[in-house]
Design a protein around this motif. Structure first.
Motif, PDB file in Angstrom:
ATOM      1  N   ALA A   1       1.335  -9.605 -14.362  1.00 18.11           N
ATOM      2  CA  ALA A   1       0.561  -8.871 -15.363  1.00 18.11           C
ATOM      3  C   ALA A   1       1.015  -7.420 -15.360  1.00 18.11           C
ATOM      4  CB  ALA A   1      -0.927  -8.968 -15.058  1.00 18.11           C
ATOM      5  N   GLU A   2       1.449  -6.959 -16.525  1.00 21.53           N
ATOM      6  CA  GLU A   2       1.918  -5.582 -16.683  1.00 21.53           C
ATOM      7  C   GLU A   2       0.966  -4.843 -17.606  1.00 21.53           C
ATOM      8  OE1 GLU A   2       5.879  -5.887 -18.218  1.00 21.53           O
ATOM      9  OE2 GLU A   2       6.683  -6.656 -16.315  1.00 21.53           O
ATOM     10  N   CYS A   3       0.323  -3.805 -17.068  1.00 18.04           N
ATOM     11  CA  CYS A   3      -0.661  -3.043 -17.839  1.00 18.04           C
ATOM     12  C   CYS A   3      -0.133  -1.659 -18.151  1.00 18.04           C
ATOM     13  CB  CYS A   3      -1.964  -2.912 -17.045  1.00 18.04           C
ATOM     14  SG  CYS A   3      -3.196  -1.888 -17.883  1.00 18.04           S
ATOM     15  N   LYS A   4      -0.418  -1.203 -19.351  1.00 20.96           N
ATOM     16  CA  LYS A   4      -0.130   0.165 -19.774  1.00 20.96           C
ATOM     17  C   LYS A   4      -1.419   0.731 -20.362  1.00 20.96           C
ATOM     18  CE  LYS A   4       2.607   3.656 -20.732  1.00 20.96           C
ATOM     19  NZ  LYS A   4       2.940   4.586 -19.689  1.00 20.96           N
ATOM     20  N   LEU A   5      -1.894   1.845 -19.826  1.00 18.31           N
ATOM     21  CA  LEU A   5      -3.112   2.468 -20.350  1.00 18.31           C
ATOM     22  C   LEU A   5      -2.796   3.164 -21.670  1.00 18.31           C
ATOM     23  CD1 LEU A   5      -4.679   3.939 -17.105  1.00 18.31           C
ATOM     24  CD2 LEU A   5      -5.193   1.775 -18.257  1.00 18.31           C
ATOM     25  N   MET A   6      -3.607   2.893 -22.657  1.00 21.78           N
ATOM     26  CA  MET A   6      -3.436   3.483 -23.981  1.00 21.78           C
ATOM     27  C   MET A   6      -4.281   4.741 -24.136  1.00 21.78           C
ATOM     28  SD  MET A   6      -3.707  -0.232 -25.824  1.00 21.78           S
ATOM     29  CE  MET A   6      -3.858   0.355 -27.484  1.00 21.78           C
ATOM     30  N   LYS A   7      -5.429   4.758 -23.450  1.00 19.31           N
ATOM     31  CA  LYS A   7      -6.348   5.902 -23.481  1.00 19.31           C
ATOM     32  C   LYS A   7      -6.998   5.996 -22.117  1.00 19.31           C
ATOM     33  CE  LYS A   7     -10.937   7.209 -25.244  1.00 19.31           C
ATOM     34  NZ  LYS A   7     -10.873   8.612 -25.208  1.00 19.31           N
TER      35      LYS A   7
ATOM     36  N   MET B   1      -6.302  10.327  -7.873  1.00 16.74           N
ATOM     37  CA  MET B   1      -5.279   9.311  -7.957  1.00 16.74           C
ATOM     38  C   MET B   1      -5.272   8.483  -6.669  1.00 16.74           C
ATOM     39  SD  MET B   1      -2.167  11.285  -9.905  1.00 16.74           S
ATOM     40  CE  MET B   1      -1.316   9.761 -10.211  1.00 16.74           C
ATOM     41  N   ALA B   2      -4.812   7.251  -6.782  1.00 20.42           N
ATOM     42  CA  ALA B   2      -4.728   6.367  -5.624  1.00 20.42           C
ATOM     43  C   ALA B   2      -3.337   5.752  -5.568  1.00 20.42           C
ATOM     44  CB  ALA B   2      -5.785   5.270  -5.713  1.00 20.42           C
ATOM     45  N   THR B   3      -2.809   5.647  -4.360  1.00 16.07           N
ATOM     46  CA  THR B   3      -1.489   5.063  -4.167  1.00 16.07           C
ATOM     47  C   THR B   3      -1.586   3.537  -4.146  1.00 16.07           C
ATOM     48  OG1 THR B   3      -1.652   4.987  -1.761  1.00 16.07           O
ATOM     49  CG2 THR B   3      -0.800   7.042  -2.746  1.00 16.07           C
ATOM     50  N   LYS B   4      -0.446   2.909  -4.233  1.00 13.78           N
ATOM     51  CA  LYS B   4      -0.358   1.451  -4.142  1.00 13.78           C
ATOM     52  C   LYS B   4      -0.986   0.961  -2.837  1.00 13.78           C
ATOM     53  CE  LYS B   4       3.326  -1.911  -3.612  1.00 13.78           C
ATOM     54  NZ  LYS B   4       4.765  -2.139  -3.707  1.00 13.78           N
ATOM     55  N   GLU B   5      -0.702   1.647  -1.739  1.00 11.35           N
ATOM     56  CA  GLU B   5      -1.231   1.261  -0.427  1.00 11.35           C
ATOM     57  C   GLU B   5      -2.745   1.444  -0.360  1.00 11.35           C
ATOM     58  OE1 GLU B   5       2.951   1.861  -0.484  1.00 11.35           O
ATOM     59  OE2 GLU B   5       1.418   3.360  -0.929  1.00 11.35           O
ATOM     60  N   GLU B   6      -3.250   2.546  -0.896  1.00  9.41           N
ATOM     61  CA  GLU B   6      -4.697   2.780  -0.912  1.00  9.41           C
ATOM     62  C   GLU B   6      -5.402   1.722  -1.761  1.00  9.41           C
ATOM     63  OE1 GLU B   6      -4.868   7.638  -0.410  1.00  9.41           O
ATOM     64  OE2 GLU B   6      -4.481   6.781  -2.397  1.00  9.41           O
TER      65      GLU B   6
ATOM     66  N   ILE C   1      -6.200   1.763 -13.926  1.00  7.47           N
ATOM     67  CA  ILE C   1      -7.216   2.818 -14.064  1.00  7.47           C
ATOM     68  C   ILE C   1      -7.466   3.503 -12.724  1.00  7.47           C
ATOM     69  CG2 ILE C   1      -9.655   3.264 -14.564  1.00  7.47           C
ATOM     70  CD1 ILE C   1      -9.353   0.912 -16.672  1.00  7.47           C
ATOM     71  N   LEU C   2      -7.696   2.705 -11.674  1.00 10.21           N
ATOM     72  CA  LEU C   2      -7.985   3.296 -10.367  1.00 10.21           C
ATOM     73  C   LEU C   2      -6.802   4.078  -9.827  1.00 10.21           C
ATOM     74  CD1 LEU C   2     -10.101   0.575  -8.526  1.00 10.21           C
ATOM     75  CD2 LEU C   2     -10.855   2.446 -10.016  1.00 10.21           C
ATOM     76  N   SER C   3      -5.592   3.677 -10.181  1.00 11.63           N
ATOM     77  CA  SER C   3      -4.430   4.441  -9.716  1.00 11.63           C
ATOM     78  C   SER C   3      -4.427   5.841 -10.323  1.00 11.63           C
ATOM     79  CB  SER C   3      -3.122   3.714 -10.031  1.00 11.63           C
ATOM     80  OG  SER C   3      -2.799   3.789 -11.401  1.00 11.63           O
ATOM     81  N   GLU C   4      -5.099   6.015 -11.445  1.00 12.11           N
ATOM     82  CA  GLU C   4      -5.158   7.320 -12.112  1.00 12.11           C
ATOM     83  C   GLU C   4      -6.397   8.128 -11.735  1.00 12.11           C
ATOM     84  OE1 GLU C   4      -2.814   8.732 -14.076  1.00 12.11           O
ATOM     85  OE2 GLU C   4      -1.538   7.002 -13.715  1.00 12.11           O
ATOM     86  N   ILE C   5      -7.561   7.467 -11.611  1.00 11.10           N
ATOM     87  CA  ILE C   5      -8.812   8.211 -11.392  1.00 11.10           C
ATOM     88  C   ILE C   5      -9.286   8.177  -9.945  1.00 11.10           C
ATOM     89  CG2 ILE C   5      -9.524   7.825 -13.780  1.00 11.10           C
ATOM     90  CD1 ILE C   5     -11.660   5.833 -12.704  1.00 11.10           C
ATOM     91  N   GLY C   6      -8.656   7.372  -9.101  1.00 16.75           N
ATOM     92  CA  GLY C   6      -9.101   7.228  -7.716  1.00 16.75           C
ATOM     93  C   GLY C   6      -9.959   5.988  -7.566  1.00 16.75           C
ATOM     94  N   LEU C   7     -10.440   5.771  -6.360  1.00 19.18           N
ATOM     95  CA  LEU C   7     -11.153   4.535  -6.022  1.00 19.18           C
ATOM     96  C   LEU C   7     -12.613   4.610  -6.457  1.00 19.18           C
ATOM     97  CD1 LEU C   7      -9.569   3.982  -2.506  1.00 19.18           C
ATOM     98  CD2 LEU C   7      -8.825   3.090  -4.723  1.00 19.18           C
ATOM     99  N   VAL C   8     -12.836   4.324  -7.729  1.00 20.92           N
ATOM    100  CA  VAL C   8     -14.165   4.338  -8.334  1.00 20.92           C
ATOM    101  C   VAL C   8     -14.600   2.887  -8.513  1.00 20.92           C
ATOM    102  CG1 VAL C   8     -15.545   5.088 -10.317  1.00 20.92           C
ATOM    103  CG2 VAL C   8     -13.639   6.501  -9.512  1.00 20.92           C
TER     104      VAL C   8
ATOM    105  N   VAL D   1       2.430   0.863  -9.325  1.00 18.62           N
ATOM    106  CA  VAL D   1       1.460   1.686 -10.043  1.00 18.62           C
ATOM    107  C   VAL D   1       2.114   3.018 -10.357  1.00 18.62           C
ATOM    108  CG1 VAL D   1      -0.593   0.621  -9.003  1.00 18.62           C
ATOM    109  CG2 VAL D   1       0.418   2.624  -7.930  1.00 18.62           C
ATOM    110  N   GLY D   2       1.596   3.694 -11.346  1.00 18.56           N
ATOM    111  CA  GLY D   2       2.086   5.021 -11.694  1.00 18.56           C
ATOM    112  C   GLY D   2       2.387   5.135 -13.163  1.00 18.56           C
ATOM    113  N   ASP D   3       2.416   6.369 -13.637  1.00 19.74           N
ATOM    114  CA  ASP D   3       2.720   6.644 -15.036  1.00 19.74           C
ATOM    115  C   ASP D   3       1.766   5.890 -15.964  1.00 19.74           C
ATOM    116  OD1 ASP D   3       4.111   7.928 -17.078  1.00 19.74           O
ATOM    117  OD2 ASP D   3       5.538   6.274 -17.279  1.00 19.74           O
ATOM    118  N   ARG D   4       0.468   5.898 -15.582  1.00 22.06           N
ATOM    119  CA  ARG D   4      -0.598   5.247 -16.377  1.00 22.06           C
ATOM    120  C   ARG D   4      -0.319   3.756 -16.600  1.00 22.06           C
ATOM    121  NH1 ARG D   4      -3.290   9.673 -20.040  1.00 22.06           N
ATOM    122  NH2 ARG D   4      -3.947   7.848 -21.189  1.00 22.06           N
ATOM    123  N   SER D   5       0.203   3.099 -15.561  1.00 16.88           N
ATOM    124  CA  SER D   5       0.513   1.674 -15.683  1.00 16.88           C
ATOM    125  C   SER D   5       0.381   0.992 -14.322  1.00 16.88           C
ATOM    126  CB  SER D   5       1.918   1.476 -16.244  1.00 16.88           C
ATOM    127  OG  SER D   5       2.876   1.980 -15.343  1.00 16.88           O
ATOM    128  N   ALA D   6       0.405  -0.329 -14.350  1.00 20.82           N
ATOM    129  CA  ALA D   6       0.360  -1.115 -13.118  1.00 20.82           C
ATOM    130  C   ALA D   6       0.973  -2.484 -13.384  1.00 20.82           C
ATOM    131  CB  ALA D   6      -1.074  -1.278 -12.625  1.00 20.82           C
TER     132      ALA D   6
END
Length: 138
Positions: free
Chosen positions: A95-101, A1-6, A64-71, A25-30
């Motif tokens: 822009a408001e994103c919600k991850l579906m999968k 996981m990655a923080t907003k600052e990272e 996505i990066l907030s969930e999986i890290g800096l890839v 960021v957080g809760d599978r969203s940004a």
């Protein structure tokens, strides 16, 4: 996981052309924000389609990066966008994103785009990202 600052530091260093602010960021969203200037407008005084597509793609990437890290090598494989109404030329785009999968190799998310202060979306996008496989050594 990655923080907003990272994430903000990652984009500043590895994607200096990314001109947006990460708000949440957080809760599978940004949620991200872009200040709209004259250079973002097309004839007729509306925010250009490429700017809205950029924001949809960036919001997906941030979520996505907030969930999986800096890839850095996670990449867009599909982006569909519907333009719904004319964005305000003098307001930031949100822009408001919600991850579906969020799988091991694919992530799918939806993004709603707004002119700041208006609850009605100006565009809606659905996108897919390919996530590089984790290499195992040994």
């Amino acid at each position: 996981m990655a923080t907003k600052e990272e994430l903000a530091e990652f984009f500043e260093q590895d994607f200096p052309q990314a001109n947006f602010i990460i708000e949440r960021v957080g809760d599978r969203s940004a949620t991200i924000r872009k200040k709209i200037t004259h250079e973002h407008l097309r004839p007729g005084g509306t925010v250009s389609g490429p700017v809205l597509m950029e924001m949809a793609d960036a919001a997906l990437y941030v979520a996505i990066l907030s969930e999986i890290g800096l890839v850095a090598l996670a990449v867009t494989t599909n982006l569909n966008i519907n333009f719904m109404r004319k964005p305000a030329s003098d307001k930031d785009v949100i822009a408001e994103c919600k991850l579906m999968k969020l799988g091991k190799l694919l992530a799918i998310g939806e993004v709603s785009l707004f002119s700041d202060g208006d609850p009605n979306p100006v565009a809606h996008a659905v996108g897919t990202y390919a996530i590089p496989p984790v290499k195992k050594f040994g």
